[in-house]
Design an enzyme around this catalytic site. Structure first.
Site, mmCIF file in Angstrom:
data_model
loop_
_atom_site.group_PDB
_atom_site.id
_atom_site.type_symbol
_atom_site.label_atom_id
_atom_site.label_comp_id
_atom_site.label_asym_id
_atom_site.label_seq_id
_atom_site.Cartn_x
_atom_site.Cartn_y
_atom_site.Cartn_z
ATOM 1 N N ASN A 14 25.225 48.511 28.057
ATOM 2 C CA ASN A 14 26.199 49.479 27.539
ATOM 3 C C ASN A 14 25.682 50.907 27.556
ATOM 4 O O ASN A 14 24.489 51.158 27.586
ATOM 5 C CB ASN A 14 26.611 49.095 26.114
ATOM 6 C CG ASN A 14 25.481 49.252 25.135
ATOM 7 O OD1 ASN A 14 25.087 50.366 24.826
ATOM 8 N ND2 ASN A 14 24.948 48.153 24.631
ATOM 9 N N CYS A 15 26.630 51.816 27.567
ATOM 10 C CA CYS A 15 26.323 53.237 27.505
ATOM 11 C C CYS A 15 26.854 53.843 26.214
ATOM 12 O O CYS A 15 27.366 54.957 26.192
ATOM 13 C CB CYS A 15 26.920 53.958 28.711
ATOM 14 S SG CYS A 15 26.224 53.464 30.297
#
Length: 423
Positions: free
Chosen positions: A236-237
């Protein structure tokens, strides 16, 4: 019945350097740079480089995507089940750990929700990675690579790099062995479970459990040893300060603390991992499944952690409300978005049932980070990082940012030094 038992064989790394052969001698990890680069090169990258960042050096790493601890199963030579390795012996047997060493992935920004690590100065107070010997992958994307392809390529390269480094630990004697097993304890002790909310929201906000995108998975019962053995990988970012990196999953402090108290003042009965969706119906189903598992196992209390902020706060409040209704005591762990001066509403959602809260601090607080002699990555990315400001980069090379942009600064797992005290 034989319980799962995991031996973490700790090899302590005090320094890192480049050399003719990848090996560990006297707690120094030497890396054959060109050999490692060849392993990581692929059509998704226009270039690949490896750089080193040690504690105390005047280095800023930006934009940071993930952090990974090198680990390997010495009996099979594998790790990261479902991605690089098979599922045999996950959560049991032997796992070799290079403690004090971390793989950090960087390169041109994938998404604005990435972060930075300073190896010197005031930023080191707020990030555990500032105090590690970091082997940094600088992977620049090929032309016309989509953000999704870019993220996937960097994620896999980081895991391959950690696996490569961990192999060097198979040739040396471990400094320490830590054994984790859920032995039977006094049945009168309160029965507790850890509820691990795993971000699974799409748009580069996803994690992977046994190699499968968590969006495709249901709420599941897990043994805590599975988390220590690479079952969950970050893809994830989400905002850097509260991103649960792969390192964080491998070294989850809630799991470690509950293990430490198992048999003393509580009975640690396992982990419930549940995807966090943006869809209300999915949230409601997750809450129902969490409580179904907890009630089936006759659980007295749960500890719940989220990842990210805002939207996931609806999940933890729903869990607290429904759990308390059926007599399950609930503790939630969150960071705060309380404004620059700490006076704003700290959470996007709240509920009176959530009356036992552990805070990781206010990630809106500003900090000025002085210029570093060296930047690994792209310093200009600081102006677009989530939680920052558009004019963060100052003329003298310093950056004025919120804690939100520092990796793990306000970790919902508690891998942070920020906290609040009620008097």
């Amino acid at each position: 019945m034989k319980q799962k038992s995991l031996d973490l064989e700790i090899v302590k790394i005090h320094d890192i350097q480049f050399g003719e052969k990848t090996e560990i001698k006297e707690h120094v990890l030497t890396i054959q740079k060109e050999e490692l680069k060849k392993i990581l090169e692929c059509e998704e990258f226009s270039s690949v480089d490896i750089q080193l960042a040690r504690p105390g050096e005047s280095i800023r790493i930006i934009p940071v995507k993930d952090a990974i601890e090198p680990r390997i199963k010495p009996d099979s030579g594998e790790y990261f089940p479902g991605i690089l390795g098979k599922y045999d012996s996950v959560g049991e047997g032997r796992t070799r750990v290079l403690e004090g060493c971390c793989v950090i992935t960087t390169g041109r920004i994938v998404c604005f929700q990435e972060g930075l690590i300073d190896m010197n100065g005031p930023g080191t107070v707020h990030s555990i990675y500032s105090h590690m010997n970091n082997v940094v992958l600088v992977a620049e994307p090929a032309e016309n690579l989509s953000p999704e392809e870019h993220e996937a390529a960097v994620r896999k390269a980081g895991l391959k790099m950690a696996h490569y480094l961990a192999k060097a630990g198979m040739e040396v004697e471990a400094d320490e062995v830590r054994t984790y097993t859920l032995n039977k304890v006094d049945p009168k002790l309160p029965r507790l479970m850890y509820v691990n909310l795993v971000l699974a929201q799409g748009l580069l906000h996803d994690n992977y459990i046994y190699g499968e995108d968590a969006k495709k998975l249901q709420t599941m019962l897990m043994h805590p040893n599975e988390m220590m053995d690479g079952a969950i990988v970050s893809g994830n970012c989400v905002t850097a300060c509260d991103k649960n990196t792969t390192y964080d999953h491998q070294n989850n402090p809630v799991v470690k603390d509950m293990y430490e108290r198992h048999g003393k003042d509580l009975n640690f009965c396992g982990v419930i991992s549940s995807p966090i969706s943006t869809i209300l119906a999915e949230k409601e189903r997750g809450v129902m499944e969490i409580l179904s598992i907890a009630r089936l196992l006759d659980i007295d209390a749960i500890v719940v952690t989220e990842e990210g902020g805002g939207n996931p706060e609806a999940d933890i409040m729903m869990i607290a409300e429904e759990a308390e209704k059926v007599g399950i005591k609930t503790v939630i762990c969150v960071h705060e978005n309380a404004g620059d001066d700490g006076s704003s509403e700290p959470l996007a959602n709240s509920n009176p049932a959530a009356d036992a809260v552990v805070t990781a601090g206010n990630n809106n607080e500003f900090i000025v980070l002085p210029p570093m002699k060296k930047t690994i990555g792209h310093l200009e990315a600081v102006d677009v990082l989530a939680g920052g400001v558009s004019d963060a980069l100052q003329e003298d090379g310093s950056v004025r940012v919120r804690l939100a942009v520092i990796m793990d600064a306000a970790s919902n797992l508690g891998i942070t030094k920020l906290r609040a005290v009620t008097y």
